[in-house]
Write an enzyme that holds these catalytic residues in place. Structure first.
Site, PDB file in Angstrom:
ATOM      1  N   ARG A 136       0.947  -1.082  -0.080  1.00 45.23           N
ATOM      2  CA  ARG A 136      -0.012   0.061  -0.013  1.00 45.23           C
ATOM      3  C   ARG A 136       0.971   1.120  -0.015  1.00 45.23           C
ATOM      4  O   ARG A 136       1.594   1.608   0.915  1.00 45.23           O
ATOM      5  CB  ARG A 136      -1.058   0.109   1.235  1.00 45.23           C
ATOM      6  CG  ARG A 136      -2.265   0.882   1.059  1.00 45.23           C
ATOM      7  CD  ARG A 136      -2.995   1.037   2.423  1.00 45.23           C
ATOM      8  NE  ARG A 136      -2.342   1.970   3.119  1.00 45.23           N
ATOM      9  CZ  ARG A 136      -2.165   1.364   4.759  1.00 45.23           C
ATOM     10  NH1 ARG A 136      -2.880   0.406   5.098  1.00 45.23           N
ATOM     11  NH2 ARG A 136      -1.584   2.203   5.435  1.00 45.23           N
ATOM     12  N   GLU A 156       4.302   7.019   2.666  1.00 46.82           N
ATOM     13  CA  GLU A 156       5.278   5.801   3.140  1.00 46.82           C
ATOM     14  C   GLU A 156       4.821   5.085   2.090  1.00 46.82           C
ATOM     15  O   GLU A 156       3.617   5.039   1.504  1.00 46.82           O
ATOM     16  CB  GLU A 156       5.419   5.535   4.482  1.00 46.82           C
ATOM     17  CG  GLU A 156       3.703   5.135   4.859  1.00 46.82           C
ATOM     18  CD  GLU A 156       3.843   4.773   6.504  1.00 46.82           C
ATOM     19  OE1 GLU A 156       4.728   4.828   7.354  1.00 46.82           O
ATOM     20  OE2 GLU A 156       2.733   4.437   6.931  1.00 46.82           O
ATOM     21  N   ASN A 158       4.139   0.750   2.281  1.00 46.07           N
ATOM     22  CA  ASN A 158       3.996  -0.273   3.157  1.00 46.07           C
ATOM     23  C   ASN A 158       4.199  -1.563   2.436  1.00 46.07           C
ATOM     24  O   ASN A 158       3.507  -1.928   1.415  1.00 46.07           O
ATOM     25  CB  ASN A 158       2.641  -0.367   3.948  1.00 46.07           C
ATOM     26  CG  ASN A 158       2.779   1.045   4.430  1.00 46.07           C
ATOM     27  OD1 ASN A 158       2.924   1.302   5.602  1.00 46.07           O
ATOM     28  ND2 ASN A 158       1.719   1.808   3.902  1.00 46.07           N
ATOM     29  N   SER A 163      -2.902  -2.682   5.849  1.00 43.65           N
ATOM     30  CA  SER A 163      -4.184  -3.122   6.237  1.00 43.65           C
ATOM     31  C   SER A 163      -5.184  -2.141   5.693  1.00 43.65           C
ATOM     32  O   SER A 163      -4.929  -1.700   4.733  1.00 43.65           O
ATOM     33  CB  SER A 163      -4.208  -3.017   7.837  1.00 43.65           C
ATOM     34  OG  SER A 163      -3.718  -1.882   8.224  1.00 43.65           O
ATOM     35  N   LYS A 344      12.037   3.164   6.428  1.00 45.06           N
ATOM     36  CA  LYS A 344      12.088   4.575   5.907  1.00 45.06           C
ATOM     37  C   LYS A 344      13.275   5.127   5.213  1.00 45.06           C
ATOM     38  O   LYS A 344      13.436   5.792   4.509  1.00 45.06           O
ATOM     39  CB  LYS A 344      11.843   5.600   7.238  1.00 45.06           C
ATOM     40  CG  LYS A 344      10.531   5.326   8.051  1.00 45.06           C
ATOM     41  CD  LYS A 344       9.483   5.844   7.010  1.00 45.06           C
ATOM     42  CE  LYS A 344       8.110   5.768   7.660  1.00 45.06           C
ATOM     43  NZ  LYS A 344       7.414   4.379   7.906  1.00 45.06           N
ATOM     44  N   LYS A 406      11.362  10.974  11.336  1.00 37.32           N
ATOM     45  CA  LYS A 406      10.616   9.852  11.677  1.00 37.32           C
ATOM     46  C   LYS A 406      11.665   8.780  11.824  1.00 37.32           C
ATOM     47  O   LYS A 406      12.637   8.693  11.302  1.00 37.32           O
ATOM     48  CB  LYS A 406       9.991   9.379  10.083  1.00 37.32           C
ATOM     49  CG  LYS A 406       9.016  10.403   9.451  1.00 37.32           C
ATOM     50  CD  LYS A 406       8.663  10.468   8.316  1.00 37.32           C
ATOM     51  CE  LYS A 406       7.287   9.867   7.924  1.00 37.32           C
ATOM     52  NZ  LYS A 406       6.833   9.450   6.696  1.00 37.32           N
ATOM     53  N   GLU A 410       6.573   2.292  11.383  1.00 33.57           N
ATOM     54  CA  GLU A 410       5.123   3.087  11.153  1.00 33.57           C
ATOM     55  C   GLU A 410       5.295   4.244  11.826  1.00 33.57           C
ATOM     56  O   GLU A 410       5.917   4.483  12.863  1.00 33.57           O
ATOM     57  CB  GLU A 410       4.380   2.036  11.659  1.00 33.57           C
ATOM     58  CG  GLU A 410       3.913   0.809  10.809  1.00 33.57           C
ATOM     59  CD  GLU A 410       3.480   1.376   9.556  1.00 33.57           C
ATOM     60  OE1 GLU A 410       2.378   2.088   9.602  1.00 33.57           O
ATOM     61  OE2 GLU A 410       3.841   0.932   8.502  1.00 33.57           O
ATOM     62  N   GLY A 411       4.656   5.429  11.379  1.00 35.69           N
ATOM     63  CA  GLY A 411       4.563   6.588  11.804  1.00 35.69           C
ATOM     64  C   GLY A 411       3.745   6.819  12.980  1.00 35.69           C
ATOM     65  O   GLY A 411       3.870   6.069  14.038  1.00 35.69           O
ATOM     66  N   ARG A 493      -7.979   7.528   4.759  1.00 35.94           N
ATOM     67  CA  ARG A 493      -7.697   7.297   6.184  1.00 35.94           C
ATOM     68  C   ARG A 493      -7.851   8.939   6.636  1.00 35.94           C
ATOM     69  O   ARG A 493      -6.876   9.530   6.209  1.00 35.94           O
ATOM     70  CB  ARG A 493      -6.520   6.552   6.580  1.00 35.94           C
ATOM     71  CG  ARG A 493      -6.889   5.970   8.084  1.00 35.94           C
ATOM     72  CD  ARG A 493      -6.182   5.022   8.511  1.00 35.94           C
ATOM     73  NE  ARG A 493      -4.790   4.921   7.952  1.00 35.94           N
ATOM     74  CZ  ARG A 493      -4.008   4.072   8.265  1.00 35.94           C
ATOM     75  NH1 ARG A 493      -4.128   3.483   9.786  1.00 35.94           N
ATOM     76  NH2 ARG A 493      -2.704   3.945   7.894  1.00 35.94           N
TER      77      ARG A 493
END
Lengths: 517, 517
Positions: A136, A156, A158, A163, A344, A406, A410-411, A493
């Site tokens: 994603r 980012e 993934n 998910s 990252k 970062k 995951e952020g 989101r």
């Protein structure tokens, strides 16, 4: 005022109390009826009630779809298959990937643990040439002051446990139904030009992601056991997963449409319920369901919805379980190397405007068009090496103000924002700086607003920041053959914006859909 | 041992702890994913959590489908359209129906209140010739000692709010999936001859019931308002309905498949949100959604999932609301007369072996075949008039032991069983006896067993009693024309047997499906 700001200035239309009440109660009913659900947290429901394992509550959702520029949406879709192949190629290039990962080994135990798994399997020899990626790519609309048109910037990429494909499809269906009821004469929303006759685009995330898993299952070929065993796909999951219904949307599709057996397996049960026969050099991964101990299955594909975060590894036993999966003949989604390609640091190396051109390494020689397409989606990113541009930008409070710092994973809650960056860096040992990446902040439309229904029934409204994710799947062989490369389905989101900090709230996030304009 | 007993002697197969754990956890997930749900009661969840209106929990369901004789299942389906027409004809025969209802007026306030509504509309004149019935005929398998073959006996015929079509379809789907997973090699249940290669028959309850409502909507014709209004169907419901997802299965099908707008309307909101323009002699029922006050709809069809029980009428205002529906041009499902045709007294009159033959009145002259088909499904029923056979059987403790005493309305908690009957009758005034019906007890297979998952997560197993319901829909005109008469879909409901009393527990009841043998 830029075009994007104009769109958001009057959106969403204001709801009367009756309209809000109707939308909220309809969504509360629709979500439970249609499995747009999560297991409730032990906050507004007692731990005792949660422990019975029978309750569901709505996933947090927005009342309105969020406007998103059609051109950016199409651009994101158009580059997805290129990104799929890029990350497959990065994963195949163990030398290049390894050199970058090496820099992190002494400062990041998790990355180091993963690399050790790869190293161990490499020594023994991999027995599976194929890898599956369910990816994603996440973006924001970038609308800096003074710019006429918004652009699309990648937040980012993934490569593991991507998910919300399952639930996101249902949010699109929810908003579409609300927008088109009653048929021919919709009345659920106040009149607004952006909503007039529009519904979210079709969301094929479930079909696309499941088709990727089915392609791997099929490519695995016949059983490698003798006598041969029935084949299955295994979903490796976390115990007590609250987001289980997102995962079940995929496994149901695989069982009911593709007619492929799927079993869920907790990370903690892997060593008890799977085995690799020592006598079989093909190393098939054998799964024996505890409820049918006389029937064993051979896993063609292992889909990880656990084992993606350091918290999934609480002991050596967990690492041993990951190693068991990795050395098996099952097609991994993802392999350890493919998981690591999502660090990252990798994105930073590709996007660092002050470093050598790494991107071209993975593209056909002379294909500057593809390189340009990808680069347009990059926000400038830097490492913090001595005397480098990144360190300079990060330590100066004025330039830090337009950046985010970062960590590798995951952020959300782990990011450091803006003027807090110099102080934060000075508070940690300088040797640890290399595990951080500095990224120029994407500037989403500042006037974007929405209303969300939380899982506990609370309704909140205000300024928001949205991320669009595009799903893609790719199945490739270590020799570079691409057996399957698809784009399809998306996730919107939307998070409440914390006005004092300007950062993105880690705690609250709603599933959303899009209205393209 | 009779055939039915032999079937139940070894069924269901015993589960290992792992098998039960797998089935239970899979059902807990499947139900929330697929809307086989109810709102949780404020027992294991706090009232505060319930009040947020966001939680769902599994409907109570059996782990196994229950065996049922194929011949009885087919027999029940075969008579459904005959029953549909019989109850339509009874409803049309106001004189005959009225004579029987008259006997109840002074002992039953509820029946009396309903009759008054009919009387008032009759005086004014009905403006709608069409009536819609969504019926469910409930049966038990009757297996008296010494009989070789089980027979099918009707427990009751429901003419209002016949529920569980929506959820029942999903239970059939749940059991079918569990029985056929993985495809080609099912492993979820222990091996048993009754389960080998079998799944429940297709359950079309949602399609059938929705098609009935759609037929009424279509038969209503164009708007009777001027200017004409958009048309809709109204579901009249109880506030705080926990079984809402059963109802939503029908309204979703109507909206999404039939493209008919459906609105839910609490019984308590009818007078606020609907009106009948005094100036329009056609008396269209106008509904104005509070969330879209500028758009009014005309109701073609009013489907009652409330107003069926005395507790739905707490004041004169509720009776006024029912009157408003009844006098309107909307097609009622059901009308007051159709609701009254479902009184136990009607079934008793039809089934009383010691009374004149009322059944033939409603059948074509000389059609003894149809009469026989219906009569075969009757269990003997009696009223308690002086010097009658019913009173004699009820007051003698020996004969009472094979009977049940039922009030006019829904069974369950209000029934008096067996040897408790004489004492109960002597404890109430003799003038009230006429509101009760004595029915010979149906003797279901005594060895039937099952395992059920309750809504609070508890798993219970033991001896059970099952009822099979067959759904039917009929749309008829007061002049006797039948516009639509269909049978389709079924409900299996299984209750724990209280071993000490031999009666059926009122409190606990699970949704089930059938395996035909």
């Amino acid at each position: 005022m830029a075009a994007a700001e104009a769109v958001h200035a009057t959106y969403p239309p204001r709801l009367t109390a009756e309209q809000e009440q109707f939308l909220v109660s309809t969504i509360k009913d629709w979500t439970i009826q249609n499995g747009l659900t999560v297991r409730p947290p032990a906050t507004f429901v007692s731990q005792d009630a949660v422990s019975k394992g029978v309750l569901g509550t709505n996933a947090p959702v927005t009342l309105f779809p969020s406007p998103f520029p059609r051109s950016s949406f199409e651009e994101a879709r158009a580059v997805q298959k290129i990104y799929n192949k890029l990350y497959a190629d990065i994963t195949r290039d163990e030398k290049w990937l390894g050199e970058i990962i090496q820099e992190l080994l002494d400062v990041d135990d998790f990355v180091s643990g993963l690399w050790k798994v790869h190293d161990a399997v490499k020594k023994e020899g991999y027995v599976q040439d194929l890898s599956l990626g369910l990816f994603r790519s996440d973006y924001m609309e970038h609308t800096p002051a003074g710019s006429e048109n918004p652009s699309l910037k990648q937040v980012e990429f993934n490569t593991i446990s991507s998910s919300f494909g399952g639930l996101s499809s249902r949010v699109a269906a929810l908003h579409s139904e609300l927008l088109s009821f009653p048929p021919g004469q919709p009345i659920n929303y106040p009149s607004h030009p952006l909503l007039d006759g529009r519904v979210p685009p079709k969301n094929t995330a479930v079909e696309t992601l499941s088709a990727g898993l089915a392609a791997a299952h099929s490519a695995y070929g016949p059983s490698k056991s003798s006598p041969s065993l029935p084949l299955c796909i295994i979903f490796v999951v976390q115990e007590g997963e609250r987001n289980i219904f997102d995962q079940l949307a995929l496994s149901s599709r695989l069982s009911n449409f593709h007619k492929i057996p799927v079993f869920r397996l907790n990370t903690t049960d892997i060593l008890d319920l799977t085995s690799i026969p020592g006598s079989n050099s093909s190393r098939p991964l054998i799964y024996t369901p505890p409820h049918a101990p006389s029937t064993s299955f051979e896993a063609t594909t292992v889909y990880l919805r656990g084992f993606y975060a350091p918290t999934d590894y609480t002991s050596e036993r967990d690492w041993a379980a990951r190693l068991q999966l990795e050395r098996s003949a099952a097609i991994k989604c993802p392999t350890v190397l493919n998981q690591l390609s999502g660090c990252k640091k990798i994105q930073q190396v590709l996007a660092d405007p002050n470093r050598e051109d790494h991107l071209s390494r993975f593209l056909s020689p002379g294909d500057s068009d593809t390189a340009d397409k990808l680069r347009r989606t990059f926000a400038p990113q830097y490492d913090l090496h001595e005397n480098g541009r990144g360190r300079e930008l990060a330590l100066n409070v004025e330039t830090a103000a337009s950046h985010v710092l970062k960590p590798q994973r995951e952020g959300g809650g782990n990011n450091i924002y803006k003027t807090a960056i110099p102080g934060f860096l000075r508070s940690i040992p300088e040797k640890d700086w290399k595990s951080w990446v500095l990224m120029e902040l994407i500037q989403p439309p500042s006037e974007a607003k929405n209303v969300a229904l939380r899982s506990d029934g609370a309704v909140i409204s205000g300024n928001v920041v949205s991320e669009l994710g595009i799903f893609g799947t790719i199945l490739w062989s270590s020799d570079g053959r691409i057996l399957h490369n698809e784009e399809g389905g998306w996730l919107m989101r939307t998070k409440a914006k914390e006005s004092d900090e300007g950062g993105v709230a880690a705690g609250f996030s709603s599933l959303d859909s899009v209205i393209l304009y």
